[in-house]
Design a protein around this motif. Structure first.
Motif, mmCIF file in Angstrom:
data_model
loop_
_atom_site.group_PDB
_atom_site.id
_atom_site.type_symbol
_atom_site.label_atom_id
_atom_site.label_comp_id
_atom_site.label_asym_id
_atom_site.label_seq_id
_atom_site.Cartn_x
_atom_site.Cartn_y
_atom_site.Cartn_z
ATOM 1 N N GLU A 90 2.871 -5.083 4.280
ATOM 2 C CA GLU A 90 1.617 -5.332 3.581
ATOM 3 C C GLU A 90 0.321 -4.866 4.246
ATOM 4 O O GLU A 90 -0.743 -5.137 3.671
ATOM 5 C CB GLU A 90 1.689 -6.945 4.009
ATOM 6 C CG GLU A 90 1.352 -7.443 5.107
ATOM 7 C CD GLU A 90 2.705 -7.699 5.844
ATOM 8 O OE1 GLU A 90 2.794 -8.249 7.102
ATOM 9 O OE2 GLU A 90 3.799 -7.088 5.513
ATOM 10 N N THR A 91 0.321 -4.009 4.855
ATOM 11 C CA THR A 91 -0.683 -3.526 5.687
ATOM 12 C C THR A 91 -1.624 -2.684 4.796
ATOM 13 O O THR A 91 -1.087 -1.808 4.107
ATOM 14 C CB THR A 91 -0.568 -2.280 6.872
ATOM 15 O OG1 THR A 91 0.377 -3.134 7.804
ATOM 16 C CG2 THR A 91 -1.604 -1.570 7.467
ATOM 17 N N ASP B 196 -10.464 0.285 9.758
ATOM 18 C CA ASP B 196 -8.942 0.315 9.541
ATOM 19 C C ASP B 196 -8.245 1.599 10.104
ATOM 20 O O ASP B 196 -7.294 1.744 10.842
ATOM 21 C CB ASP B 196 -8.608 -0.024 8.429
ATOM 22 C CG ASP B 196 -9.217 -1.448 7.747
ATOM 23 O OD1 ASP B 196 -10.166 -1.798 8.262
ATOM 24 O OD2 ASP B 196 -8.682 -1.767 6.791
ATOM 25 N N SER C 109 0.299 6.806 4.176
ATOM 26 C CA SER C 109 -0.821 6.005 3.621
ATOM 27 C C SER C 109 -1.679 6.205 2.648
ATOM 28 O O SER C 109 -1.773 7.661 2.421
ATOM 29 C CB SER C 109 -1.646 5.794 4.973
ATOM 30 O OG SER C 109 -1.988 6.893 5.481
ATOM 31 N N ARG D 20 -3.322 2.486 17.276
ATOM 32 C CA ARG D 20 -2.089 1.509 17.395
ATOM 33 C C ARG D 20 -0.664 2.319 17.387
ATOM 34 O O ARG D 20 0.259 2.247 18.162
ATOM 35 C CB ARG D 20 -2.141 0.203 16.358
ATOM 36 C CG ARG D 20 -0.927 -0.734 16.130
ATOM 37 C CD ARG D 20 -1.191 -1.689 15.598
ATOM 38 N NE ARG D 20 -0.878 -1.313 14.164
ATOM 39 C CZ ARG D 20 -1.964 -1.497 13.185
ATOM 40 N NH1 ARG D 20 -3.201 -1.838 13.986
ATOM 41 N NH2 ARG D 20 -2.005 -1.247 12.153
ATOM 42 N N VAL E 83 -5.280 -0.053 4.459
ATOM 43 C CA VAL E 83 -5.930 0.678 5.231
ATOM 44 C C VAL E 83 -7.073 0.992 4.458
ATOM 45 O O VAL E 83 -7.173 1.606 3.595
ATOM 46 C CB VAL E 83 -5.438 1.737 5.726
ATOM 47 C CG1 VAL E 83 -6.344 2.474 6.825
ATOM 48 C CG2 VAL E 83 -4.057 1.359 6.698
ATOM 49 N N PRO F 23 3.522 0.613 3.232
ATOM 50 C CA PRO F 23 3.357 1.162 4.682
ATOM 51 C C PRO F 23 2.529 2.275 5.135
ATOM 52 O O PRO F 23 2.471 3.053 4.192
ATOM 53 C CB PRO F 23 4.899 1.319 5.183
ATOM 54 C CG PRO F 23 5.469 1.998 3.813
ATOM 55 C CD PRO F 23 4.732 1.077 2.671
ATOM 56 N N THR G 147 -5.740 1.819 13.070
ATOM 57 C CA THR G 147 -4.295 1.801 12.770
ATOM 58 C C THR G 147 -3.977 3.142 13.838
ATOM 59 O O THR G 147 -2.819 3.290 14.057
ATOM 60 C CB THR G 147 -4.058 2.446 11.434
ATOM 61 O OG1 THR G 147 -4.447 1.206 10.573
ATOM 62 C CG2 THR G 147 -2.625 2.578 11.184
ATOM 63 N N GLU H 175 5.176 0.117 10.770
ATOM 64 C CA GLU H 175 4.014 -0.751 10.270
ATOM 65 C C GLU H 175 4.592 -1.859 9.137
ATOM 66 O O GLU H 175 5.302 -1.519 8.468
ATOM 67 C CB GLU H 175 2.898 0.067 9.817
ATOM 68 C CG GLU H 175 2.247 0.952 10.779
ATOM 69 C CD GLU H 175 1.414 -0.166 11.814
ATOM 70 O OE1 GLU H 175 0.495 -0.674 11.673
ATOM 71 O OE2 GLU H 175 1.899 -0.017 12.968
ATOM 72 N N THR I 31 -5.313 3.305 2.184
ATOM 73 C CA THR I 31 -4.010 3.196 1.311
ATOM 74 C C THR I 31 -4.614 3.056 -0.101
ATOM 75 O O THR I 31 -3.855 3.005 -1.218
ATOM 76 C CB THR I 31 -3.395 2.074 1.609
ATOM 77 O OG1 THR I 31 -4.304 0.907 1.667
ATOM 78 C CG2 THR I 31 -2.744 2.186 2.912
ATOM 79 N N PRO J 115 0.582 -3.362 -1.806
ATOM 80 C CA PRO J 115 1.112 -3.200 -0.428
ATOM 81 C C PRO J 115 2.027 -1.891 -0.181
ATOM 82 O O PRO J 115 2.998 -1.725 -1.096
ATOM 83 C CB PRO J 115 1.975 -4.464 -0.109
ATOM 84 C CG PRO J 115 1.206 -5.517 -0.887
ATOM 85 C CD PRO J 115 0.870 -4.630 -2.023
#
Length: 263
Positions: free
Chosen positions: A164-165, A174, A263, A181, A167, A156, A178, A161, A145, A154
């Motif tokens: 605040e994720t 990361d 991302s 997941r 990557v 997504p 990710t 997701e 990101t 921040p």
């Protein structure tokens, strides 16, 4: 001794996450050409062995490395920008896949969730896979990101997701954590396919098992890879691909659920 596919003989993944450059797409030579052009643009000479050190490195990190190794630290941002610009121009004109990559992906498509975890900018990955006819097989594409050490604000990485994720790029775990997941599996149930030690480190740190592919790194050190093969078109890889029957809804899911991960 080089680890062989036998190390994965009693295990089958529930998802497969691919690196893009040098694993799916034959773009490493484009990065190498782009590095050469960026060096020349600023009147600099590539240090000996730089290509191997730069393999799999995020382009922002590569720009810093180029600047540091030529004793021009103030040029880091400019070199990174030039590097990316030259690469985008090269890859748009010549999007080639690595040997066996298209066949391997198509054999897996519909059997398992597939994703891409790359250090490249999203537009590079999307454009490369789209032009090669492979994008539709991947449910998710995950990229950093923000630049290494300077994550973007921040944002997504997928519609499910947290906003605040953040990557971080490889070798941080990361992108692979990710991707696993998003595919709905635990990291230990997913297989990463990688061509660089930077990517192998990232996937291993995320908890995935790792299949290395391509020429062995200098010195034959395969890092934390569980297995290493010369190319994805070898019989032992295509023959496994990946020991699971296709589910009745598998093909529809593979082609009908393309989440664009911003991302």
């Amino acid at each position: 001794m080089t680890p062989t596919l036998h190390a994965l003989s009693n295990w089958s993944p529930e998802a497969v996450v691919f690196d893009c450059d040098g694993t799916l797409m034959d773009t490493e030579r484009h990065w190498q050409d782009a590095r050469g052009r960026a060096f020349r643009e600023f009147g600099l000479l590539p240090p000996p062995g730089f290509a191997e050190r730069a393999k799999g490195v995020h382009y922002m990190d590569c720009g810093r490395l180029m600047a540091e190794e030529t004793n021009k630290p103030d040029l880091a941002a400019d070199l990174a920008a030039a590097l990316l610009g030259h690469f985008l121009s090269l890859v748009a004109d010549d999007p080639l896949t690595m040997p066996g990559a298209s066949e391997f992906v198509r054999l897996l498509s519909g059997r398992l969730p597939l994703a891409v975890a790359s250090n490249c900018p999203l537009e590079v990955v999307e454009e490369s896979l789209g032009r090669a006819g492979l994008r539709r097989h991947f449910r998710h594409v995950v990229v950093p990101t923000g630049p290494p050490g300077e994550p973007a604000g921040p944002q997504p990485v997928a519609d499910r997701e947290p906003a605040e994720t953040v990557v971080r790029p490889k070798p941080w775990p990361d992108v692979y954590a990710t991707a696993a997941r998003l595919c709905g599996v635990l990291p230990g149930a997913a297989l990463a396919v990688e061509d660089s030690l930077t990517g192998v480190e990232s996937a291993w740190r995320a908890g995935l098992r790792v299949l290395g592919v391509g020429p062995l790194p200098d010195g034959g050190d395969t890092g934390h890879a569980d297995a290493w093969v010369r190319a994805l078109d070898c019989e032992e890889v295509l023959g496994r691909a990946w020991d699971r029957p296709t589910s009745p809804m598998g093909e529809e899911q593979a082609h009908g659920h393309e989440h664009h991960d911003p991302s």
